[in-house]
Design a protein around this motif. Structure first.
Motif, PDB file in Angstrom:
ATOM      1  N   TYR A 404       1.221 -17.225 -16.780  1.00 54.78           N
ATOM      2  CA  TYR A 404       1.800 -16.412 -17.844  1.00 54.78           C
ATOM      3  C   TYR A 404       2.583 -15.258 -17.216  1.00 54.78           C
ATOM      4  O   TYR A 404       2.114 -14.590 -16.290  1.00 54.78           O
ATOM      5  CB  TYR A 404       0.710 -15.885 -18.765  1.00 54.78           C
ATOM      6  CG  TYR A 404       0.075 -16.967 -19.600  1.00 54.78           C
ATOM      7  CD1 TYR A 404       0.576 -17.276 -20.862  1.00 54.78           C
ATOM      8  CD2 TYR A 404      -1.007 -17.697 -19.106  1.00 54.78           C
ATOM      9  CE1 TYR A 404      -0.004 -18.287 -21.612  1.00 54.78           C
ATOM     10  CE2 TYR A 404      -1.580 -18.719 -19.858  1.00 54.78           C
ATOM     11  CZ  TYR A 404      -1.071 -19.001 -21.114  1.00 54.78           C
ATOM     12  OH  TYR A 404      -1.613 -19.995 -21.858  1.00 54.78           O
ATOM     13  N   VAL A 406       3.928 -11.652 -16.980  1.00 51.58           N
ATOM     14  CA  VAL A 406       3.482 -10.330 -17.446  1.00 51.58           C
ATOM     15  C   VAL A 406       4.412  -9.274 -16.818  1.00 51.58           C
ATOM     16  O   VAL A 406       4.635  -9.283 -15.596  1.00 51.58           O
ATOM     17  CB  VAL A 406       2.035 -10.056 -17.033  1.00 51.58           C
ATOM     18  CG1 VAL A 406       1.594  -8.671 -17.518  1.00 51.58           C
ATOM     19  CG2 VAL A 406       1.111 -11.125 -17.599  1.00 51.58           C
ATOM     20  N   LYS A 407       4.935  -8.381 -17.635  1.00 55.74           N
ATOM     21  CA  LYS A 407       5.821  -7.317 -17.133  1.00 55.74           C
ATOM     22  C   LYS A 407       4.987  -6.224 -16.495  1.00 55.74           C
ATOM     23  O   LYS A 407       4.075  -5.679 -17.113  1.00 55.74           O
ATOM     24  CB  LYS A 407       6.646  -6.742 -18.278  1.00 55.74           C
ATOM     25  CG  LYS A 407       7.637  -5.670 -17.818  1.00 55.74           C
ATOM     26  CD  LYS A 407       8.474  -5.166 -18.986  1.00 55.74           C
ATOM     27  CE  LYS A 407       9.447  -4.088 -18.521  1.00 55.74           C
ATOM     28  NZ  LYS A 407      10.259  -3.568 -19.646  1.00 55.74           N
ATOM     29  N   TYR A 418       7.723  -8.386 -12.303  1.00 54.95           N
ATOM     30  CA  TYR A 418       6.827  -9.169 -13.183  1.00 54.95           C
ATOM     31  C   TYR A 418       5.659  -9.710 -12.376  1.00 54.95           C
ATOM     32  O   TYR A 418       5.744  -9.852 -11.150  1.00 54.95           O
ATOM     33  CB  TYR A 418       7.580 -10.356 -13.815  1.00 54.95           C
ATOM     34  CG  TYR A 418       8.690  -9.936 -14.759  1.00 54.95           C
ATOM     35  CD1 TYR A 418       8.429  -9.729 -16.104  1.00 54.95           C
ATOM     36  CD2 TYR A 418      10.001  -9.793 -14.295  1.00 54.95           C
ATOM     37  CE1 TYR A 418       9.451  -9.368 -16.971  1.00 54.95           C
ATOM     38  CE2 TYR A 418      11.016  -9.422 -15.149  1.00 54.95           C
ATOM     39  CZ  TYR A 418      10.738  -9.211 -16.500  1.00 54.95           C
ATOM     40  OH  TYR A 418      11.748  -8.856 -17.345  1.00 54.95           O
ATOM     41  N   GLU A 421       0.419 -14.613 -13.971  1.00 53.15           N
ATOM     42  CA  GLU A 421      -1.045 -14.493 -14.156  1.00 53.15           C
ATOM     43  C   GLU A 421      -1.633 -15.830 -14.638  1.00 53.15           C
ATOM     44  O   GLU A 421      -1.124 -16.441 -15.575  1.00 53.15           O
ATOM     45  CB  GLU A 421      -1.337 -13.397 -15.174  1.00 53.15           C
ATOM     46  CG  GLU A 421      -2.804 -13.183 -15.457  1.00 53.15           C
ATOM     47  CD  GLU A 421      -2.992 -12.100 -16.515  1.00 53.15           C
ATOM     48  OE1 GLU A 421      -3.188 -10.937 -16.134  1.00 53.15           O
ATOM     49  OE2 GLU A 421      -2.938 -12.443 -17.727  1.00 53.15           O
ATOM     50  N   ARG A 423      -4.636 -17.596 -16.501  1.00 50.21           N
ATOM     51  CA  ARG A 423      -5.666 -17.223 -17.480  1.00 50.21           C
ATOM     52  C   ARG A 423      -6.626 -18.394 -17.673  1.00 50.21           C
ATOM     53  O   ARG A 423      -6.237 -19.466 -18.099  1.00 50.21           O
ATOM     54  CB  ARG A 423      -5.027 -16.852 -18.815  1.00 50.21           C
ATOM     55  CG  ARG A 423      -4.129 -15.619 -18.699  1.00 50.21           C
ATOM     56  CD  ARG A 423      -3.423 -15.321 -20.014  1.00 50.21           C
ATOM     57  NE  ARG A 423      -2.525 -14.174 -19.875  1.00 50.21           N
ATOM     58  CZ  ARG A 423      -1.741 -13.724 -20.857  1.00 50.21           C
ATOM     59  NH1 ARG A 423      -1.737 -14.357 -22.023  1.00 50.21           N
ATOM     60  NH2 ARG A 423      -0.973 -12.668 -20.655  1.00 50.21           N
ATOM     61  N   LYS A 428      -9.237 -14.078 -15.510  1.00 48.65           N
ATOM     62  CA  LYS A 428      -7.784 -13.988 -15.269  1.00 48.65           C
ATOM     63  C   LYS A 428      -7.583 -13.818 -13.763  1.00 48.65           C
ATOM     64  O   LYS A 428      -8.408 -13.206 -13.081  1.00 48.65           O
ATOM     65  CB  LYS A 428      -7.180 -12.796 -16.002  1.00 48.65           C
ATOM     66  CG  LYS A 428      -7.205 -12.925 -17.522  1.00 48.65           C
ATOM     67  CD  LYS A 428      -6.562 -11.702 -18.177  1.00 48.65           C
ATOM     68  CE  LYS A 428      -6.578 -11.812 -19.690  1.00 48.65           C
ATOM     69  NZ  LYS A 428      -5.957 -10.635 -20.342  1.00 48.65           N
ATOM     70  N   TYR A 444      10.414 -14.171 -22.043  1.00 46.35           N
ATOM     71  CA  TYR A 444       9.339 -15.081 -21.661  1.00 46.35           C
ATOM     72  C   TYR A 444       8.035 -14.355 -21.354  1.00 46.35           C
ATOM     73  O   TYR A 444       7.084 -14.961 -20.869  1.00 46.35           O
ATOM     74  CB  TYR A 444       9.772 -15.895 -20.431  1.00 46.35           C
ATOM     75  CG  TYR A 444      10.983 -16.738 -20.686  1.00 46.35           C
ATOM     76  CD1 TYR A 444      10.891 -17.884 -21.460  1.00 46.35           C
ATOM     77  CD2 TYR A 444      12.226 -16.376 -20.153  1.00 46.35           C
ATOM     78  CE1 TYR A 444      12.021 -18.653 -21.698  1.00 46.35           C
ATOM     79  CE2 TYR A 444      13.361 -17.144 -20.392  1.00 46.35           C
ATOM     80  CZ  TYR A 444      13.256 -18.282 -21.173  1.00 46.35           C
ATOM     81  OH  TYR A 444      14.354 -19.046 -21.415  1.00 46.35           O
ATOM     82  N   VAL A 445       8.012 -13.049 -21.616  1.00 40.12           N
ATOM     83  CA  VAL A 445       6.793 -12.279 -21.376  1.00 40.12           C
ATOM     84  C   VAL A 445       5.641 -12.844 -22.228  1.00 40.12           C
ATOM     85  O   VAL A 445       5.813 -13.146 -23.414  1.00 40.12           O
ATOM     86  CB  VAL A 445       7.021 -10.783 -21.678  1.00 40.12           C
ATOM     87  CG1 VAL A 445       5.693 -10.013 -21.641  1.00 40.12           C
ATOM     88  CG2 VAL A 445       8.006 -10.187 -20.668  1.00 40.12           C
ATOM     89  N   ASN A 446       4.456 -12.992 -21.582  1.00 47.58           N
ATOM     90  CA  ASN A 446       3.240 -13.545 -22.227  1.00 47.58           C
ATOM     91  C   ASN A 446       3.386 -15.018 -22.608  1.00 47.58           C
ATOM     92  O   ASN A 446       2.620 -15.533 -23.421  1.00 47.58           O
ATOM     93  CB  ASN A 446       2.826 -12.736 -23.456  1.00 47.58           C
ATOM     94  CG  ASN A 446       2.246 -11.392 -23.068  1.00 47.58           C
ATOM     95  OD1 ASN A 446       1.575 -11.265 -22.028  1.00 47.58           O
ATOM     96  ND2 ASN A 446       2.511 -10.383 -23.877  1.00 47.58           N
ATOM     97  N   LYS A 447       4.376 -15.666 -22.013  1.00 49.41           N
ATOM     98  CA  LYS A 447       4.524 -17.100 -22.201  1.00 49.41           C
ATOM     99  C   LYS A 447       4.297 -17.793 -20.872  1.00 49.41           C
ATOM    100  O   LYS A 447       4.484 -17.207 -19.812  1.00 49.41           O
ATOM    101  CB  LYS A 447       5.907 -17.440 -22.747  1.00 49.41           C
ATOM    102  CG  LYS A 447       6.126 -16.908 -24.146  1.00 49.41           C
ATOM    103  CD  LYS A 447       7.481 -17.315 -24.680  1.00 49.41           C
ATOM    104  CE  LYS A 447       7.712 -16.788 -26.098  1.00 49.41           C
ATOM    105  NZ  LYS A 447       9.022 -17.181 -26.633  1.00 49.41           N
ATOM    106  N   LYS A 448       3.911 -19.062 -20.963  1.00 52.53           N
ATOM    107  CA  LYS A 448       3.607 -19.811 -19.767  1.00 52.53           C
ATOM    108  C   LYS A 448       4.915 -20.279 -19.111  1.00 52.53           C
ATOM    109  O   LYS A 448       5.760 -20.879 -19.783  1.00 52.53           O
ATOM    110  CB  LYS A 448       2.728 -21.018 -20.119  1.00 52.53           C
ATOM    111  CG  LYS A 448       1.950 -21.587 -18.963  1.00 52.53           C
ATOM    112  CD  LYS A 448       0.928 -22.606 -19.481  1.00 52.53           C
ATOM    113  CE  LYS A 448       0.027 -23.064 -18.361  1.00 52.53           C
ATOM    114  NZ  LYS A 448      -0.983 -24.029 -18.835  1.00 52.53           N
TER     115      LYS A 448
END
Length: 457
Positions: A404, A406-407, A418, A421, A423, A428, A444-448
Motif C-alpha cells: 500500500y 503511504v505518503k 512515499y 507498506e 498490511r 503492518k 494512489y495513496v492507501n491503494k495497493k
C-alpha cells in the motif's frame, strides 16, 4: 359427557317406572311385591311403635294379602323365627289349644300369634324342649306400603320369576364380561362397546327389572372407567412419542458431533431437541433436551474457540512463511508453496475471516507469480533499502514490491517521499521508501501498488 349420562339415566328410569305403573293399575290381592328399601322392618300390627318380628332386604319378594291405609299385610317372611313348645306338637300336628307361637325358643320371647288344635306345622329344628316351625299363614305381618312395589299377580308369578331369571342371567353375563375386559392392562384391548351392548340388551328386554336399574349404574361406572383409562392411555402414548423423539434427537446429535466443525449442522440438532420440548414441555425428556442443548452450545463454543485459535495460528504461520519467501530473489520465491499454505486455511475453515484473508493472499501471490515470469531486471537504482531505509551501493540486484502506498512527507526539492507498506491480518510492515516528482502519484495513496526497480546507491 354429563348430559349424555343424565339422558341415559333418565331414559332407563322412565322405562322402569313406567312399567311399574302399568302393573300397579291391574293389581289385585293377593299379589307379589318387591321390597324397595335397603332394610324393611316387619311388625305384627299396623304402626311404627311395635317391635319388629323380621327384617327384609332390598329386592326380597313378599306376598301381599291386604292393604289398610298406608300399611300392607303380607304373608309371614320365610326367614321369620317361629317357635312353639314341643309339648304341644306330635308328628307335625298341634295337640294343644291356642298355643303361643314365639320369636325364639323360650317363654321370654315375643308372641307372634297362636296355633289351634289340629293345625299342621312343618318342624324345622328342635332346641331345649322347643321346636322351630315354618311360619304359618295365621301370623300377622305388616309393612309400610311405600317400601313395597308391585311385582306380579299371584297367577303370573311363575312368568315373572322366569323373566327375572333371564334378567339375572343377562346381568351376570354382562358383569362377568365387564370384569374380564377391565382386567386387561392395555386400553386398546378392552371391548367397551361389547360390554355396553350386553347391558343395553338387558335394559331393552327387561326394563322393569331391578337388574335393569343395576345395569344403569354399571353403565355409568363403565363410562367413568373408560374416560379415566382413555386419559391414562393417551398419556402413555404421548410419553412413548416423547421418548422416541428424545432418542431420535440423541441419535442426530451423536451423528452431527462426529462430523468436523465445518460440516456440523447445529440447527438440525437444536430443532430435534426442540421437538421434544414442544411435544411435552413438562416432561422429564423435555428437561433433558434443554440440558442437552445447553451442553451442546457449551461444547460448540469451546470447539469454535479452539478452531479460531487454530485458524489464527495457521494464518500466522502462512504469513511468516510468505514473508520469508518474499525476502528471496523474485525468481527464487516458491509461490506454489505459499499458495498451498493459504489454501489449507480455506479448505479447513471456509466462510471465516481467516479464509477471506487467505484468499486475498492467494490472489496476491498469483499476481506476483505472473509478474515474476515477465520480470526484466532494471539497471537504474530507484529505491532505498527496505530494511534500513538507508542508501546502499549501486550495482545491487533488482527488487519487486507489492504493498500500500503511504505518503511520508514533502521534500525541499519539490519531490514527495512515499512508503510502500505491507498490511497483514495482525501486523503492518514497511517494505521500502519511494521518492517521486510525479504529482499524479498522490491518487494512489492507501491503494495497493506494484513497484519494481533496483536499490538506489
Amino acid at each position: 359427557m354429563i348430559i349424555k349420562r343424565l339422558f341415559l339415566a333418565a331414559f332407563i328410569l322412565v322405562a322402569v317406572f313406567s312399567s311399574v305403573m302399568v302393573y300397579s293399575e291391574d293389581k289385585s290381592f293377593p299379589y307379589v311385591g318387591v321390597v324397595a328399601s335397603e332394610k324393611l322392618r316387619v311388625v305384627p300390627r299396623r304402626g311404627t311403635n311395635f317391635r319388629e318380628i323380621a327384617v327384609l332386604s332390598q329386592n326380597d319378594l313378599v306376598t301381599v294379602i291386604d292393604q289398610n291405609g298406608e300399611w300392607l299385610q303380607i304373608n309371614p317372611p320365610e326367614n321369620l323365627d317361629c317357635w312353639l313348645s314341643a309339648d304341644y306338637v306330635s308328628n307335625g300336628v298341634v295337640t294343644g289349644s291356642r298355643v303361643n307361637l314365639r320369636q325364639g325358643a323360650g317363654v321370654n320371647y315375643a308372641v307372634l300369634g297362636q296355633a289351634e288344635h289340629g293345625d299342621k306345622v312343618t318342624v324345622l329344628a328342635e332346641k331345649d324342649g322347643w321346636v322351630k316351625i315354618a311360619p304359618p299363614a295365621t301370623i300377622s305381618a305388616w309393612v309400610p306400603a311405600e317400601f313395597v312395589k308391585y311385582f306380579s299377580s299371584s297367577g303370573q308369578l311363575s312368568v315373572q320369576l322366569e323373566r327375572l331369571e333371564y334378567a339375572k342371567s343377562l346381568f351376570e353375563s354382562a358383569s362377568r364380561l365387564m370384569k374380564s375386559e377391565l382386567s386387561k392392562e392395555s386400553f386398546d384391548q378392552i371391548d367397551f362397546s361389547g360390554i355396553r351392548d350386553q347391558y343395553y340388551e338387558l335394559i331393552k328386554e327387561y326394563p322393569d327389572t331391578l337388574q335393569a336399574r343395576q345395569a344403569l349404574f354399571d353403565l355409568v361406572y363403565l363410562q367413568d372407567e373408560e374416560q379415566k383409562r382413555q386419559v391414562e392411555y393417551n398419556k402413555s402414548l404421548k410419553y412413548k412419542r416423547v421418548k422416541e423423539l428424545f432418542e431420535e434427537a440423541d441419535e442426530i446429535a451423536r451423528a452431527e458431533m462426529n462430523k468436523s466443525l465445518k460440516d456440523r449442522d447445529q440447527s438440525l440438532m437444536t430443532a430435534a431437541y426442540m421437538e421434544v420440548v414442544k411435544e411435552s414441555p413438562d416432561s422429564e425428556e423435555a428437561k433433558w433436551a434443554l440440558n442437552r442443548m445447553s451442553s451442546l452450545r457449551e461444547d460448540l463454543k469451546k470447539e469454535e474457540e479452539q478452531a479460531k485459535a487454530q485458524r489464527i495460528e495457521m494464518l500466522m504461520e502462512a504469513e511468516e512463511y510468505r514473508n520469508n519467501e518474499l525476502l528471496k530473489e523474485v525468481n527464487q520465491i516458491n509461490y506454489d508453496a505459499v499458495i498451498r499454505k493459504y489454501q489449507s486455511i480455506i479448505d479447513s475453515y471456509p466462510y471465516t475471516v481467516e479464509a477471506d484473508k487467505a484468499k486475498e493472499r492467494i490472489d496476491d501471490m498469483k499476481m506476483r507469480s505472473g509478474e515474476a515470469q515477465s520480470y526484466t531486471p532494471s539497471a537504474k537504482p530507484v529505491y532505498t533499502s527496505p530494511e534500513t531505509s538507508q542508501p546502499v551501493a549501486s550495482g545491487r540486484q533488482s527488487y519487486t514490491y507489492t504493498g500500500y502506498l503511504v505518503k511520508e512527507t514533502a521534500l525541499a526539492d519539490g519531490g514527495t517521499l512515499y512508503r510502500i507498506e505491507e498490511r497483514g491480518f495482525l501486523y503492518k510492515k514497511d517494505l521500502c521508501l519511494v521518492k517521486s516528482y510525479d504529482p499524479s502519484l498522490v491518487q494512489y495513496v492507501n491503494k495497493k501498488v506494484l513497484v519494481t526497480g533496483s536499490l538506489r546507491s
